[in-house]
Enzyme design. Structure first.
Site, short mmCIF file in Angstrom:
data_model
loop_
_atom_site.label_atom_id
_atom_site.label_comp_id
_atom_site.label_asym_id
_atom_site.label_seq_id
_atom_site.Cartn_x
_atom_site.Cartn_y
_atom_site.Cartn_z
N ARG A 278 0.83 -1.22 0.00
CA ARG A 278 0.00 0.00 0.00
C ARG A 278 0.86 1.25 0.00
O ARG A 278 0.42 2.30 -0.44
CB ARG A 278 -0.91 0.02 1.23
N ASP B 203 -2.33 -18.48 18.31
CA ASP B 203 -1.08 -18.18 17.61
C ASP B 203 -0.21 -19.42 17.44
O ASP B 203 0.40 -19.61 16.39
CB ASP B 203 -0.30 -17.11 18.40
N LYS C 46 5.08 -16.68 25.87
CA LYS C 46 5.98 -15.56 25.54
C LYS C 46 6.58 -15.02 26.84
O LYS C 46 5.98 -15.15 27.91
CB LYS C 46 5.19 -14.43 24.87
N HIS D 297 0.71 -24.27 14.75
CA HIS D 297 1.99 -24.99 14.65
C HIS D 297 2.05 -26.26 15.49
O HIS D 297 2.47 -27.31 15.02
CB HIS D 297 3.13 -24.08 15.10
N LYS E 228 -1.15 -18.44 8.31
CA LYS E 228 -2.14 -18.56 9.37
C LYS E 228 -2.51 -17.15 9.90
O LYS E 228 -1.68 -16.25 9.73
CB LYS E 228 -1.59 -19.42 10.50
O1 LIG Z 1 10.70 -19.80 16.14
P1 LIG Z 1 10.08 -19.32 14.92
O2 LIG Z 1 10.32 -20.17 13.76
O3 LIG Z 1 10.42 -17.89 14.74
O4 LIG Z 1 8.51 -19.38 15.11
C1 LIG Z 1 7.89 -18.85 16.23
C2 LIG Z 1 6.88 -17.80 15.81
O5 LIG Z 1 5.90 -18.40 14.99
C3 LIG Z 1 4.91 -17.50 14.50
O6 LIG Z 1 4.05 -18.14 13.62
C4 LIG Z 1 4.16 -16.94 15.67
O7 LIG Z 1 3.17 -16.03 15.21
C5 LIG Z 1 5.12 -16.23 16.62
O8 LIG Z 1 4.42 -15.73 17.74
C6 LIG Z 1 6.23 -17.16 17.03
O9 LIG Z 1 7.20 -16.40 17.74
#
Ligand SMILES: O=P(O)(O)OC[C@H]1O[C@@H](O)[C@H](O)[C@@H](O)[C@@H]1O
Length: 460
Positions: free
Chosen positions: A47, A223, A327, A228, A136
């Site tokens: 954008r 999340d 987190k 995942h 996602k």
């Molecule tokens: O450790 P990686 O591969 O960076 O993945 C972790 C991250 O995966 C993302 O998909 C999440 O939105 C994040 O919150 C997370 O920190």
């Protein structure tokens, strides 16, 4: 992964955004350096008003690739940027008109914008051969996931949708297949008779990282767990697929996700949630989550959750699968841990506590088998010996692997529509229990291991 036909144009929608700069472009740079994708051209769409030169500068900075490399230089030189609205039919049509040949489009967009862009595309004549790569969340709950799948099903034949899950591109996550199915030793113990408990833990010392706009609406369950960690569970728990091709793998993964439920009969017993208060991780000082920039304190967003699931299959009856992610945790722990049962006939007379099982690190990527052996200095005392792989750090990072799959037309490292729906179905009772306030939102200081009363927090 094997390379098939190389696609010519890779379009990034949201090229001026955070996801593109932090993850996609570094992944692309790595892919280019290692896999020599000579027929790739890159179009950034966003954008903001950027000139081609500005976009190329950003590319150079984000790709972290060798600028002198002829492929990197030629990708940069041929890269273009276009200011456009990804939800506008006219803008998208102009894009297709200007880009001859098959196009792979990556949606590096906030979820609501990506959804609106798909709605626009569903009503258009998208050229066959187009690949749409989506990040996602695939919906925000079961109902919206179903609607989203129905919307994507309206795209013209010949348009492929790839639901990206970069965890499937992590080397040790995919290594679960070889580990399980290519070793009689593991194949034969992969069963409730030998496995006591499975944990998939992704505790991060990172906090919000400027992503409150997204995270505050998502929280740890949506999340990480819904997406995942459930894919990881599927790879651990699935029955052997016919082949490791994407169709067979997706079928086996969807089947096991269909059989996965919250543990017991009450989602409020099987889930915990908490969020961080002020604290520090090393030298990083975090405020109370509710006081973070962009957070709506009225929303009860969890930054840590732990859920216990069961897989209703003969192989797994009675084995808890604990999925946990948080987190601002004091120590990164990002691993799969498979605890083996005690041997059935351990002779009397041994002393010592030991761990028995397998630990598969997602970050750092490594595989460790914990076995009990006698101590050297006290022969009838047991100790744990770690049989560890040398570094299994992937040749390519997860995003580079995923991008390679998209460009090669290989969907293995992606989530099918049925898998996405099954994952939402699994977490629905938990979301309901939380919405009805049947699970308290607990607190933990940033930098701690989580609320001290949580059992997994104590686990090493
Ligand atoms: O450790 P990686 O591969 O960076 O993945 C972790 C991250 O995966 C993302 O998909 C999440 O939105 C994040 O919150 C997370 O920190």
């Amino acid at each position: 992964m094997g390379r098939m036909a190389t696609r010519r144009t890779f379009v990034i929608l949201g090229a001026d955004g955070d996801l593109a700069a932090r993850l996609l472009l570094p992944g692309l740079g790595q892919l280019l350096m290692h896999d020599r994708r000579s027929r790739l051209t890159l179009m950034g769409v966003g954008r903001s008003a950027l000139s081609d030169d500005e976009w190329r500068r950003r590319l150079r900075a984000a790709m972290r690739a060798d600028e002198e490399d002829p492929l990197v230089a030629s990708l940069e030189a041929s890269a273009h940027y276009r200011q456009a609205d990804a939800t506008s039919r006219d803008d998208l049509q102009a894009l297709f008109d200007d880009l001859p040949g098959p196009v792979a489009i990556y949606f590096a967009l906030p979820p609501s914008v990506a959804h609106a862009a798909c709605e626009t595309l569903a009503g258009m004549d998208v050229p066959p051969g187009t690949v749409l790569a989506l990040e996602k969340p695939f919906g925000t709950d079961l109902e919206s996931a179903r609607e989203f799948n129905a919307l994507l099903a309206r795209l013209p034949d010949g348009v492929r949708v790839v639901r990206v899950d970069h965890f499937l591109g992590k080397t040790t996550v995919l290594a679960l297949t070889g580990l399980r199915f290519a070793n009689h030793m593991f194949e034969s113990v992969w069963h409730r008779d030998h496995i006591e408990r499975v944990e998939v833990v992704f505790d991060e010392s990172l906090a919000l990282e400027g992503r409150a706009g997204y995270y505050d609406r998502a929280g740890a369950l949506r999340d990480m767990i819904q997406s995942h960690l459930l894919q990881v569970l599927a790879l651990i728990a699935m029955e052997p697929p016919e082949s490791v091709g994407s169709e067979d793998m997706h079928r086996a993964m969807a089947e096991v996700l269909e059989r996965t439920r919250v543990w017991g009969s009450d989602a409020s017993e099987a889930s915990r949630r908490a969020r961080y208060t002020a604290g520090s991780v090393g030298s990083r000082v975090f405020p109370d989550y509710a006081a973070e920039d962009g957070v709506d304190p009225a929303r009860e967003t969890e930054t840590l959750t732990e859920v216990t699931l069961q897989v209703n299959a003969d192989r797994w009856h009675g084995v808890p699968f604990v999925l946990r992610s948080g987190k601002a945790i004091g120590r990164d722990r990002e691993e799969i841990s498979i605890t083996l049962r005690e041997p059935s006939a351990l002779p009397r007379g041994f002393s010592g506590e030991v761990r028995r099982g397998l630990r598969i690190g997602m970050k750092p990527e490594r595989i460790v088998l914990d076995v009990a052996v006698n101590r050297a200095d006290d022969l009838l005392a047991l100790r744990t010996v770690e049989l560890a792989s040398r570094s299994t750090e992937g040749r390519l990072g997860a995003y580079a692997e995923v991008l390679g799959g998209i460009l090669d037309g290989d969907e293995l490292l992606s989530v099918s529509g049925p898998m996405a729906e099954a994952c939402w179905r699994i977490v629905t009772p938990i979301l309901e229990a939380w919405a009805e306030d049947r699970v308290p939102l607990e607190e933990y200081p940033a930098g701690s291991r989580g609320p001290s009363s949580w059992p997994t927090t104590q686990h090493d």
